[in-house]
Design a protein around this motif. Structure first.
Motif, PDB file in Angstrom:
ATOM      1  N   HIS A   1       0.866  -1.182   0.000  1.00 36.36           N
ATOM      2  CA  HIS A   1       0.000   0.000   0.000  1.00 36.36           C
ATOM      3  C   HIS A   1       0.904   1.234   0.000  1.00 36.36           C
ATOM      4  O   HIS A   1       1.627   1.468   0.970  1.00 36.36           O
ATOM      5  CB  HIS A   1      -0.916   0.010   1.221  1.00 36.36           C
ATOM      6  N   VAL A   2       0.858   2.001  -1.068  1.00 33.25           N
ATOM      7  CA  VAL A   2       1.734   3.162  -1.215  1.00 33.25           C
ATOM      8  C   VAL A   2       1.002   4.420  -0.751  1.00 33.25           C
ATOM      9  O   VAL A   2      -0.091   4.726  -1.217  1.00 33.25           O
ATOM     10  CB  VAL A   2       2.180   3.342  -2.682  1.00 33.25           C
ATOM     11  N   GLU A   3       1.614   5.159   0.169  1.00 38.33           N
ATOM     12  CA  GLU A   3       1.055   6.407   0.676  1.00 38.33           C
ATOM     13  C   GLU A   3       1.959   7.560   0.250  1.00 38.33           C
ATOM     14  O   GLU A   3       3.132   7.612   0.620  1.00 38.33           O
ATOM     15  CB  GLU A   3       0.903   6.348   2.193  1.00 38.33           C
ATOM     16  N   LEU A   4       1.374   8.504  -0.521  1.00 36.34           N
ATOM     17  CA  LEU A   4       2.146   9.607  -1.099  1.00 36.34           C
ATOM     18  C   LEU A   4       2.098  10.877  -0.270  1.00 36.34           C
ATOM     19  O   LEU A   4       2.794  11.845  -0.594  1.00 36.34           O
ATOM     20  CB  LEU A   4       1.625   9.911  -2.507  1.00 36.34           C
ATOM     21  N   GLY A   5       1.256  10.918   0.754  1.00 35.82           N
ATOM     22  CA  GLY A   5       1.123  12.137   1.545  1.00 35.82           C
ATOM     23  C   GLY A   5       0.532  13.260   0.710  1.00 35.82           C
ATOM     24  O   GLY A   5      -0.431  13.064  -0.031  1.00 35.82           O
ATOM     25  N   ASN A   6       1.138  14.444   0.781  1.00 38.42           N
ATOM     26  CA  ASN A   6       0.635  15.607   0.047  1.00 38.42           C
ATOM     27  C   ASN A   6       1.343  15.782  -1.295  1.00 38.42           C
ATOM     28  O   ASN A   6       1.652  16.899  -1.713  1.00 38.42           O
ATOM     29  CB  ASN A   6       0.789  16.883   0.883  1.00 38.42           C
ATOM     30  N   ARG A   7       1.586  14.683  -1.973  1.00 41.62           N
ATOM     31  CA  ARG A   7       2.229  14.721  -3.283  1.00 41.62           C
ATOM     32  C   ARG A   7       1.227  14.246  -4.341  1.00 41.62           C
ATOM     33  O   ARG A   7       0.593  13.209  -4.178  1.00 41.62           O
ATOM     34  CB  ARG A   7       3.460  13.821  -3.330  1.00 41.62           C
TER      35      ARG A   7
ATOM     36  N   LEU B   1       6.773  -8.698  -4.274  1.00 39.18           N
ATOM     37  CA  LEU B   1       5.937  -7.540  -3.949  1.00 39.18           C
ATOM     38  C   LEU B   1       4.941  -7.244  -5.068  1.00 39.18           C
ATOM     39  O   LEU B   1       5.248  -7.399  -6.248  1.00 39.18           O
ATOM     40  CB  LEU B   1       6.805  -6.308  -3.701  1.00 39.18           C
ATOM     41  N   SER B   2       3.760  -6.790  -4.681  1.00 34.67           N
ATOM     42  CA  SER B   2       2.715  -6.420  -5.641  1.00 34.67           C
ATOM     43  C   SER B   2       2.019  -5.156  -5.153  1.00 34.67           C
ATOM     44  O   SER B   2       1.564  -5.096  -4.004  1.00 34.67           O
ATOM     45  CB  SER B   2       1.694  -7.562  -5.779  1.00 34.67           C
ATOM     46  N   VAL B   3       1.950  -4.136  -6.005  1.00 32.94           N
ATOM     47  CA  VAL B   3       1.291  -2.879  -5.625  1.00 32.94           C
ATOM     48  C   VAL B   3      -0.215  -3.110  -5.529  1.00 32.94           C
ATOM     49  O   VAL B   3      -0.861  -3.501  -6.496  1.00 32.94           O
ATOM     50  CB  VAL B   3       1.586  -1.766  -6.647  1.00 32.94           C
ATOM     51  N   TYR B   4      -0.760  -2.857  -4.353  1.00 31.96           N
ATOM     52  CA  TYR B   4      -2.192  -3.062  -4.115  1.00 31.96           C
ATOM     53  C   TYR B   4      -2.959  -1.743  -4.220  1.00 31.96           C
ATOM     54  O   TYR B   4      -4.057  -1.692  -4.762  1.00 31.96           O
ATOM     55  CB  TYR B   4      -2.406  -3.674  -2.734  1.00 31.96           C
ATOM     56  N   SER B   5      -2.379  -0.669  -3.716  1.00 32.38           N
ATOM     57  CA  SER B   5      -3.052   0.632  -3.773  1.00 32.38           C
ATOM     58  C   SER B   5      -2.026   1.754  -3.714  1.00 32.38           C
ATOM     59  O   SER B   5      -0.932   1.584  -3.175  1.00 32.38           O
ATOM     60  CB  SER B   5      -4.051   0.782  -2.613  1.00 32.38           C
ATOM     61  N   ILE B   6      -2.400   2.896  -4.305  1.00 31.76           N
ATOM     62  CA  ILE B   6      -1.598   4.112  -4.232  1.00 31.76           C
ATOM     63  C   ILE B   6      -2.532   5.242  -3.820  1.00 31.76           C
ATOM     64  O   ILE B   6      -3.508   5.529  -4.503  1.00 31.76           O
ATOM     65  CB  ILE B   6      -0.929   4.443  -5.582  1.00 31.76           C
TER      66      ILE B   6
END
Length: 231
Positions: free
Chosen positions: A55-61, A81-86
Protein backbone atom coordinates in the motif's frame (compact mmCIF):
# COMPACT_ATOMS: atom_id res chain seq x y z
CA UNK A 1 32.61 12.90 8.82
CA UNK A 2 30.28 11.94 5.99
CA UNK A 3 26.67 13.09 6.50
CA UNK A 4 24.09 10.35 6.53
CA UNK A 5 21.98 10.31 3.37
CA UNK A 6 18.34 11.22 3.97
CA UNK A 7 15.85 8.41 3.51
CA UNK A 8 12.80 9.49 1.50
CA UNK A 9 11.05 6.11 1.49
CA UNK A 10 10.13 4.00 4.51
CA UNK A 11 8.24 0.75 4.74
CA UNK A 12 6.58 -1.16 7.56
CA UNK A 13 4.67 -4.39 7.84
CA UNK A 14 0.96 -4.54 8.68
CA UNK A 15 -1.60 -7.33 8.86
CA UNK A 16 -2.65 -6.36 5.30
CA UNK A 17 0.84 -6.52 3.84
CA UNK A 18 3.32 -3.64 3.66
CA UNK A 19 2.72 0.10 3.85
CA UNK A 20 5.18 2.23 1.90
CA UNK A 21 5.45 5.87 2.99
CA UNK A 22 6.97 8.19 0.38
CA UNK A 23 8.25 11.61 1.37
CA UNK A 24 6.24 14.46 -0.18
CA UNK A 25 8.83 17.25 0.22
CA UNK A 26 11.71 15.95 -1.92
CA UNK A 27 11.91 15.96 -5.71
CA UNK A 28 10.35 13.07 -7.57
CA UNK A 29 13.73 11.88 -8.86
CA UNK A 30 15.14 11.86 -5.31
CA UNK A 31 12.11 9.87 -4.25
CA UNK A 32 12.60 7.25 -6.97
CA UNK A 33 16.28 6.88 -6.16
CA UNK A 34 15.58 6.48 -2.45
CA UNK A 35 12.83 3.94 -3.15
CA UNK A 36 15.08 1.89 -5.41
CA UNK A 37 17.93 1.90 -2.91
CA UNK A 38 15.67 0.85 -0.06
CA UNK A 39 14.05 -2.03 -1.94
CA UNK A 40 17.39 -3.28 -3.25
CA UNK A 41 18.73 -3.60 0.31
CA UNK A 42 15.66 -5.17 1.91
CA UNK A 43 14.29 -8.70 1.65
CA UNK A 44 10.60 -9.40 2.01
CA UNK A 45 8.86 -12.74 2.10
CA UNK A 46 6.06 -14.58 3.87
CA UNK A 47 5.70 -18.13 5.10
CA UNK A 48 3.41 -19.18 2.27
CA UNK A 49 5.57 -17.88 -0.56
CA UNK A 50 2.76 -15.66 -1.83
CA UNK A 51 3.10 -12.11 -3.13
CA UNK A 52 2.91 -9.38 -0.51
CA UNK A 53 0.51 -6.47 -1.09
CA UNK A 54 2.11 -3.03 -0.93
CA UNK A 55 0.00 0.00 0.00
CA UNK A 56 1.73 3.16 -1.22
CA UNK A 57 1.05 6.41 0.68
CA UNK A 58 2.15 9.61 -1.10
CA UNK A 59 1.12 12.14 1.54
CA UNK A 60 0.64 15.61 0.05
CA UNK A 61 2.23 14.72 -3.28
CA UNK A 62 0.28 14.58 -6.57
CA UNK A 63 1.61 12.33 -9.29
CA UNK A 64 0.50 11.77 -12.86
CA UNK A 65 -0.05 8.38 -14.50
CA UNK A 66 3.50 8.22 -15.87
CA UNK A 67 5.00 8.87 -12.43
CA UNK A 68 2.66 6.30 -10.90
CA UNK A 69 3.87 3.76 -13.46
CA UNK A 70 7.50 4.48 -12.52
CA UNK A 71 6.80 3.81 -8.85
CA UNK A 72 4.95 0.59 -9.68
CA UNK A 73 7.80 -0.57 -11.92
CA UNK A 74 10.38 -0.18 -9.15
CA UNK A 75 8.21 -2.07 -6.65
CA UNK A 76 7.25 -4.78 -9.15
CA UNK A 77 10.96 -5.42 -9.80
CA UNK A 78 10.86 -7.31 -6.53
CA UNK A 79 9.05 -10.50 -7.47
CA UNK A 80 7.60 -10.99 -3.98
CA UNK A 81 5.94 -7.54 -3.95
CA UNK A 82 2.71 -6.42 -5.64
CA UNK A 83 1.29 -2.88 -5.63
CA UNK A 84 -2.19 -3.06 -4.11
CA UNK A 85 -3.05 0.63 -3.77
CA UNK A 86 -1.60 4.11 -4.23
CA UNK A 87 -3.13 6.89 -2.15
CA UNK A 88 -2.54 10.63 -2.06
CA UNK A 89 -4.03 13.47 -0.05
CA UNK A 90 -3.94 15.61 -3.21
CA UNK A 91 -6.26 15.32 -6.21
CA UNK A 92 -6.27 16.95 -9.64
CA UNK A 93 -8.38 20.00 -10.49
CA UNK A 94 -10.54 17.82 -12.75
CA UNK A 95 -11.19 15.36 -9.94
CA UNK A 96 -11.96 18.22 -7.54
CA UNK A 97 -14.47 19.67 -9.98
CA UNK A 98 -16.12 16.26 -10.39
CA UNK A 99 -16.46 15.84 -6.61
CA UNK A 100 -17.89 19.36 -6.34
CA UNK A 101 -20.49 18.58 -9.00
CA UNK A 102 -21.47 15.35 -7.29
CA UNK A 103 -21.94 17.13 -3.94
CA UNK A 104 -24.69 19.33 -5.37
CA UNK A 105 -28.38 18.56 -5.08
CA UNK A 106 -29.99 18.79 -8.51
CA UNK A 107 -33.67 19.62 -8.47
CA UNK A 108 -35.70 19.84 -11.65
CA UNK A 109 -39.29 21.04 -11.96
CA UNK A 110 -40.80 19.63 -15.14
CA UNK A 111 -42.85 16.82 -16.62
CA UNK A 112 -40.75 14.15 -18.32
CA UNK A 113 -42.89 13.22 -21.30
CA UNK A 114 -42.84 10.16 -23.55
CA UNK A 115 -39.54 9.93 -25.46
CA UNK A 116 -37.69 12.34 -23.13
CA UNK A 117 -34.70 11.36 -20.96
CA UNK A 118 -33.66 13.29 -17.87
CA UNK A 119 -30.21 12.26 -16.62
CA UNK A 120 -28.04 13.43 -13.72
CA UNK A 121 -24.63 12.25 -12.52
CA UNK A 122 -25.59 12.15 -8.85
CA UNK A 123 -28.98 12.38 -7.12
CA UNK A 124 -32.13 13.63 -8.84
CA UNK A 125 -35.00 15.46 -7.15
CA UNK A 126 -37.75 15.76 -9.75
CA UNK A 127 -40.72 17.98 -8.96
CA UNK A 128 -43.19 16.70 -11.50
CA UNK A 129 -44.34 13.52 -13.21
CA UNK A 130 -42.58 10.94 -15.35
CA UNK A 131 -45.13 10.00 -17.99
CA UNK A 132 -45.27 6.56 -19.65
CA UNK A 133 -42.44 6.42 -22.19
CA UNK A 134 -40.39 8.97 -20.24
CA UNK A 135 -37.10 8.06 -18.55
CA UNK A 136 -35.19 9.40 -15.56
CA UNK A 137 -31.64 8.21 -14.88
CA UNK A 138 -29.29 9.05 -12.02
CA UNK A 139 -25.86 7.96 -10.87
CA UNK A 140 -27.27 8.17 -7.35
CA UNK A 141 -30.80 8.24 -5.98
CA UNK A 142 -34.05 9.30 -7.67
CA UNK A 143 -36.78 11.17 -5.78
CA UNK A 144 -39.93 12.02 -7.72
CA UNK A 145 -42.39 14.43 -6.12
CA UNK A 146 -45.10 13.37 -8.50
CA UNK A 147 -46.21 10.27 -10.38
CA UNK A 148 -43.58 7.87 -11.66
CA UNK A 149 -45.28 6.14 -14.59
CA UNK A 150 -42.30 5.71 -16.90
CA UNK A 151 -38.80 4.29 -16.50
CA UNK A 152 -36.46 5.06 -13.58
CA UNK A 153 -32.83 3.91 -13.42
CA UNK A 154 -30.95 4.79 -10.23
CA UNK A 155 -27.28 4.05 -9.62
CA UNK A 156 -26.55 3.64 -13.33
CA UNK A 157 -22.81 3.90 -12.61
CA UNK A 158 -23.04 0.74 -10.51
CA UNK A 159 -24.26 2.20 -7.21
CA UNK A 160 -26.44 -0.59 -5.83
CA UNK A 161 -27.14 1.35 -2.63
CA UNK A 162 -29.19 3.86 -4.63
CA UNK A 163 -32.94 4.13 -4.12
CA UNK A 164 -35.95 5.23 -6.16
CA UNK A 165 -38.83 7.03 -4.46
CA UNK A 166 -42.03 8.55 -5.80
CA UNK A 167 -45.24 10.08 -4.52
CA UNK A 168 -47.13 7.77 -6.88
CA UNK A 169 -45.19 4.63 -7.77
CA UNK A 170 -46.65 3.12 -10.96
CA UNK A 171 -43.56 2.66 -13.20
CA UNK A 172 -43.25 0.68 -16.38
CA UNK A 173 -39.71 -0.27 -15.35
CA UNK A 174 -37.40 0.18 -12.36
CA UNK A 175 -33.66 -0.42 -12.37
CA UNK A 176 -31.05 -0.01 -9.65
CA UNK A 177 -27.49 -0.61 -10.80
CA UNK A 178 -27.81 -3.58 -13.15
CA UNK A 179 -30.83 -5.07 -11.36
CA UNK A 180 -34.00 -4.73 -13.42
CA UNK A 181 -37.58 -4.94 -12.19
CA UNK A 182 -40.30 -4.53 -14.77
CA UNK A 183 -43.70 -3.16 -13.84
CA UNK A 184 -44.60 -4.98 -10.60
CA UNK A 185 -48.03 -6.62 -10.56
CA UNK A 186 -49.10 -4.97 -7.32
CA UNK A 187 -48.86 -1.43 -8.72
CA UNK A 188 -52.35 -0.07 -9.21
CA UNK A 189 -52.68 3.66 -9.54
CA UNK A 190 -54.56 5.17 -6.66
CA UNK A 191 -54.42 2.12 -4.37
CA UNK A 192 -52.06 3.76 -1.87
CA UNK A 193 -51.63 7.20 -0.35
CA UNK A 194 -48.12 6.68 1.04
CA UNK A 195 -45.01 7.64 -0.87
CA UNK A 196 -43.07 4.49 -1.77
CA UNK A 197 -39.46 3.63 -2.49
CA UNK A 198 -37.53 0.85 -4.17
CA UNK A 199 -34.15 -0.47 -3.04
CA UNK A 200 -32.00 -3.59 -3.24
CA UNK A 201 -31.86 -5.83 -0.17
CA UNK A 202 -28.85 -7.87 0.97
CA UNK A 203 -29.70 -10.51 -1.65
CA UNK A 204 -29.84 -7.85 -4.39
CA UNK A 205 -33.56 -8.37 -4.77
CA UNK A 206 -35.58 -5.22 -5.44
CA UNK A 207 -37.97 -4.41 -2.61
CA UNK A 208 -40.78 -1.84 -2.49
CA UNK A 209 -41.43 -0.20 0.89
CA UNK A 210 -43.08 2.85 2.36
CA UNK A 211 -40.71 5.81 2.17
CA UNK A 212 -40.51 6.05 5.96
CA UNK A 213 -38.41 2.86 6.02
CA UNK A 214 -35.50 4.57 4.25
CA UNK A 215 -34.25 6.30 7.39
CA UNK A 216 -33.30 2.87 8.75
CA UNK A 217 -32.36 1.21 5.45
CA UNK A 218 -30.16 3.99 4.06
CA UNK A 219 -29.06 6.25 6.95
CA UNK A 220 -26.50 8.02 4.70
CA UNK A 221 -29.16 9.52 2.40
CA UNK A 222 -28.49 12.97 3.83
CA UNK A 223 -25.50 13.17 1.47
CA UNK A 224 -26.98 13.90 -1.95
CA UNK A 225 -25.05 13.90 -5.22
CA UNK A 226 -25.58 15.95 -8.34
CA UNK A 227 -24.59 17.03 -11.85
CA UNK A 228 -27.16 17.16 -14.68
CA UNK A 229 -27.62 16.25 -18.31
CA UNK A 230 -30.95 16.42 -20.15
CA UNK A 231 -31.39 14.58 -23.45
Amino acid sequence: MKAQKQQYATIKGTKNGLTLHLNDSCSFQELLQSLQEMLSSEYYTDSKGQKINVHVELGNRFINEDQKAQICKIIAAREELSVYSIESNVISKIEAERILEESEVISVAKIVRSGQILQVEGDLLLIGDVNPGGTVRAGGNIFVLGALKGIAHAGYNGNRQAVIAASVMTPTQLRIGSILNRSPDHYQEGDKNDMECAYLDENEKMVIERLQQLAHLRPNLTRLEGGIKIG
